[in-house]
Scaffold this motif. Structure first.
Motif, PDB file in Angstrom:
ATOM      1  N   ALA A 153      79.414  22.066 -13.174  1.00 29.06           N
ATOM      2  CA  ALA A 153      77.901  21.660 -13.368  1.00 29.06           C
ATOM      3  C   ALA A 153      77.568  21.936 -14.270  1.00 29.06           C
ATOM      4  O   ALA A 153      76.610  21.537 -14.251  1.00 29.06           O
ATOM      5  CB  ALA A 153      77.632  23.492 -12.463  1.00 29.06           C
ATOM      6  N   SER A 154      77.742  22.559 -15.482  1.00 25.27           N
ATOM      7  CA  SER A 154      77.488  22.283 -17.085  1.00 25.27           C
ATOM      8  C   SER A 154      77.370  20.485 -17.253  1.00 25.27           C
ATOM      9  O   SER A 154      76.827  19.818 -18.082  1.00 25.27           O
ATOM     10  CB  SER A 154      77.989  22.709 -17.609  1.00 25.27           C
ATOM     11  OG  SER A 154      77.535  23.163 -18.587  1.00 25.27           O
ATOM     12  N   VAL A 155      78.674  20.277 -16.942  1.00 24.74           N
ATOM     13  CA  VAL A 155      79.428  18.880 -17.533  1.00 24.74           C
ATOM     14  C   VAL A 155      78.523  17.722 -17.181  1.00 24.74           C
ATOM     15  O   VAL A 155      78.308  16.760 -17.900  1.00 24.74           O
ATOM     16  CB  VAL A 155      80.770  19.103 -17.428  1.00 24.74           C
ATOM     17  CG1 VAL A 155      81.660  17.690 -17.414  1.00 24.74           C
ATOM     18  CG2 VAL A 155      81.521  20.110 -17.840  1.00 24.74           C
ATOM     19  N   LYS A 156      78.122  18.167 -15.172  1.00 23.00           N
ATOM     20  CA  LYS A 156      77.789  17.138 -14.713  1.00 23.00           C
ATOM     21  C   LYS A 156      76.350  17.085 -14.928  1.00 23.00           C
ATOM     22  O   LYS A 156      75.451  15.907 -14.781  1.00 23.00           O
ATOM     23  CB  LYS A 156      78.279  17.454 -13.156  1.00 23.00           C
ATOM     24  CG  LYS A 156      79.334  17.531 -12.692  1.00 23.00           C
ATOM     25  CD  LYS A 156      79.729  17.807 -11.289  1.00 23.00           C
ATOM     26  CE  LYS A 156      78.762  17.019 -10.003  1.00 23.00           C
ATOM     27  NZ  LYS A 156      79.477  17.468  -8.260  1.00 23.00           N
ATOM     28  N   THR A 157      75.661  18.113 -15.838  1.00 20.96           N
ATOM     29  CA  THR A 157      74.342  17.636 -15.323  1.00 20.96           C
ATOM     30  C   THR A 157      74.096  17.801 -17.327  1.00 20.96           C
ATOM     31  O   THR A 157      72.621  17.483 -17.754  1.00 20.96           O
ATOM     32  CB  THR A 157      73.088  19.562 -15.377  1.00 20.96           C
ATOM     33  OG1 THR A 157      73.952  20.707 -15.937  1.00 20.96           O
ATOM     34  CG2 THR A 157      73.638  19.094 -13.537  1.00 20.96           C
ATOM     35  N   GLY A 158      75.203  18.637 -17.944  1.00 17.41           N
ATOM     36  CA  GLY A 158      75.133  17.238 -19.136  1.00 17.41           C
ATOM     37  C   GLY A 158      74.412  16.343 -19.656  1.00 17.41           C
ATOM     38  O   GLY A 158      74.300  15.014 -19.235  1.00 17.41           O
ATOM     39  N   ARG A 159      74.169  15.795 -21.288  1.00 15.24           N
ATOM     40  CA  ARG A 159      73.349  14.628 -21.723  1.00 15.24           C
ATOM     41  C   ARG A 159      74.733  15.021 -23.039  1.00 15.24           C
ATOM     42  O   ARG A 159      74.915  15.607 -23.646  1.00 15.24           O
ATOM     43  CB  ARG A 159      72.173  14.914 -22.066  1.00 15.24           C
ATOM     44  CG  ARG A 159      71.373  14.979 -20.925  1.00 15.24           C
ATOM     45  CD  ARG A 159      69.814  14.944 -21.647  1.00 15.24           C
ATOM     46  NE  ARG A 159      68.667  15.212 -20.326  1.00 15.24           N
ATOM     47  CZ  ARG A 159      68.201  14.313 -20.099  1.00 15.24           C
ATOM     48  NH1 ARG A 159      68.365  13.161 -20.438  1.00 15.24           N
ATOM     49  NH2 ARG A 159      67.091  14.550 -19.198  1.00 15.24           N
ATOM     50  N   TYR A 160      75.168  13.668 -22.985  1.00 13.54           N
ATOM     51  CA  TYR A 160      75.936  12.954 -23.868  1.00 13.54           C
ATOM     52  C   TYR A 160      75.725  11.767 -24.379  1.00 13.54           C
ATOM     53  O   TYR A 160      74.947  10.511 -24.249  1.00 13.54           O
ATOM     54  CB  TYR A 160      77.170  12.769 -22.693  1.00 13.54           C
ATOM     55  CG  TYR A 160      78.186  14.166 -22.348  1.00 13.54           C
ATOM     56  CD1 TYR A 160      78.199  15.082 -23.099  1.00 13.54           C
ATOM     57  CD2 TYR A 160      77.473  14.125 -20.985  1.00 13.54           C
ATOM     58  CE1 TYR A 160      79.024  16.410 -22.014  1.00 13.54           C
ATOM     59  CE2 TYR A 160      78.193  15.057 -20.094  1.00 13.54           C
ATOM     60  CZ  TYR A 160      78.023  16.512 -20.966  1.00 13.54           C
ATOM     61  OH  TYR A 160      78.982  17.392 -20.098  1.00 13.54           O
ATOM     62  N   ASP A 161      76.536  11.716 -25.870  1.00 15.92           N
ATOM     63  CA  ASP A 161      76.330  11.126 -26.567  1.00 15.92           C
ATOM     64  C   ASP A 161      77.264  10.004 -26.461  1.00 15.92           C
ATOM     65  O   ASP A 161      78.459  10.101 -26.333  1.00 15.92           O
ATOM     66  CB  ASP A 161      76.409  11.004 -28.011  1.00 15.92           C
ATOM     67  CG  ASP A 161      76.696   9.724 -29.004  1.00 15.92           C
ATOM     68  OD1 ASP A 161      77.247   9.186 -29.196  1.00 15.92           O
ATOM     69  OD2 ASP A 161      76.329   9.767 -30.446  1.00 15.92           O
ATOM     70  N   THR A 162      77.492   8.733 -25.598  1.00 13.79           N
ATOM     71  CA  THR A 162      78.617   8.244 -25.237  1.00 13.79           C
ATOM     72  C   THR A 162      79.891   7.652 -26.261  1.00 13.79           C
ATOM     73  O   THR A 162      81.287   8.506 -25.911  1.00 13.79           O
ATOM     74  CB  THR A 162      78.534   7.034 -24.596  1.00 13.79           C
ATOM     75  OG1 THR A 162      77.464   6.036 -24.412  1.00 13.79           O
ATOM     76  CG2 THR A 162      77.622   7.031 -22.652  1.00 13.79           C
ATOM     77  N   ALA A 163      79.178   7.465 -26.604  1.00 13.96           N
ATOM     78  CA  ALA A 163      80.324   6.698 -28.540  1.00 13.96           C
ATOM     79  C   ALA A 163      80.572   8.425 -28.439  1.00 13.96           C
ATOM     80  O   ALA A 163      81.915   7.803 -29.109  1.00 13.96           O
ATOM     81  CB  ALA A 163      79.380   6.074 -29.868  1.00 13.96           C
ATOM     82  N   ALA A 164      80.092   9.565 -29.030  1.00 16.39           N
ATOM     83  CA  ALA A 164      81.050  10.589 -29.897  1.00 16.39           C
ATOM     84  C   ALA A 164      81.649  11.044 -28.419  1.00 16.39           C
ATOM     85  O   ALA A 164      82.965  10.741 -28.931  1.00 16.39           O
ATOM     86  CB  ALA A 164      80.511  11.580 -30.292  1.00 16.39           C
TER      87      ALA A 164
END
Length: 185
Positions: free
Chosen positions: A59-70
């Motif tokens: 759930a944490s991974v699915k709702t997290g915000r990410y820098d796609t390049a990172a």
């Protein structure tokens, strides 16, 4: 209604029927976070709770915000380091359970990925999901028993899923590569 719609559409239907954007939704059995994801799309604040540590991670991974390049950089580096091998896999040595359920080559690949992941904290939770998916796929089991295998399958078998003779995998690297690419996408 449940049989007619995928879970995410079912959640979306209930949100539109019973809530308004801006309201708060509590999901006391959050599972992998589908309701939390749908609340984000819907515009509702949400809080999820689950007893399973793995479900909380999902759930944490699915709702997290990410820098796609990172994420791409981090996960590619972990995969490259795992495939380069040559280092200590770290952690305790694999016990009887792991040695029974994984081909030695697949187990070595999974442990090398785990070790490489320990040195790359940037996208570690995403990498843990990649590792868990690959570990599930690389077990010594028949294709039709992936969810609830009864015993390790060490030799070829008559496969009900493919209607031919299949053999359990000895390679986890192909799954690590596939799930890394899926995650980056």
């Amino acid at each position: 209604l449940h049989d007619a719609l995928p879970i995410s559409q079912l959640v979306e239907t209930f949100l539109h029927r019973h809530f308004h954007p801006g309201q708060r939704v509590l999901d006391p059995f959050a599972g992998s976070g589908t309701t939390l994801v749908e609340c984000t799309t819907f515009g509702a604040d949400s809080v999820g709770v689950d007893v399973s540590a793995f479900n909380v991670l999902l759930a944490s991974v699915k709702t997290g915000r990410y820098d796609t390049a990172a994420v791409e950089r981090d996960l590619t580096a972990v995969l490259d380091a795992a495939e380069a091998g040559g280092g200590s896999v770290g952690g305790p040595p694999p016990g009887d359970y792991l040695r029974a359920w994984y081909h030695p080559d697949a187990l070595a690949q999974l442990l090398a990925y785990r070790a490489a992941l320990a040195g790359a904290p940037g996208s570690a939770d995403l990498g843990r999901i990649v590792l868990s998916r690959a570990a599930r796929s690389a077990r010594l089991t028949t294709h039709h028993e992936l969810d609830f295998p009864r015993a390790p399958q060490v030799g070829p078998y008559e496969c009900r899923k493919h209607a031919r003779v299949c053999a359990p995998t000895s390679d986890a690297a192909k799954f690590l590569r596939r799930y890394t690419a899926d995650t980056i996408r």
